[in-house]
Design a protein around this motif. Sequence first.
Motif: not given
Length: 237
Positions: A26-31, A48-58
């Motif tokens: 969550r913190h990485i996604a915020e960044y 996979d859920a982490d990957a999708q969350a980080l891709i969406k944040a990016g």
Amino acid sequence: MGELSVLTFNIWGLWLVSKRREERVRHIAEYLRTCREDVVLLQEVWVDADAQALIKAGKAAGLLHCTHFRSGMFGAGLVTLSRHPIIRHQFWRYAAAGFASSVTCGDYYAGKGVGWVRLSTPLGEVDVFNTHLHANYCHDYRLPPPDLARSAAAAAAAITGDEALTAADGSSRMIGNVPAWHGSRIADDDDAGTRVAQLLELSEVISIIADSSSSSSDSGGRSSRHVILGGDLNCKP
């Protein structure tokens, strides 16, 4: 001349093993939602859920182009995000993978390798390599013998085509005021040989891509594309 800013980060995203994984993601996604880098290279994105969350944040920060490389039983764990269009991509799984008997380590089953993307940027086409080598579980390092250091410098010169890397006496090129190989330490663990083999495979992949770039070479026959290598090499500088 323009610039590309690059971030590389191992998120340690092992399911059930990594401590406070969901909170850290969550913190990485915020960044990532407000990051200003042009290219972000992530390793150990095993869920996979982490990957999708980080891709969406990016994407919220303008990193609209991404490749999630998949391989092996758990996936390669590699994600590459970019502000610039990805026009080609490919993944090479390392033949050197460690030992199947090391079940608790997991490297053999992870399908580690190198993910390559070619970006279309204002600087021209840029080849970006994202990789994660076999882990070092004991973190023991030692200074290499002088002969090995000289051999390493010679090997680097052969790979890069830069004869200036080695002097006539076999000493290494200067980077700033420090010799390139001075003070370098090599791993002294059971998996060091696997990482060395993976590094050789990695250099071969980069060479293959460079050789395929002959259509955009300069008058000297060298590729005019920029090359970026990032990731977790599990090595000490």
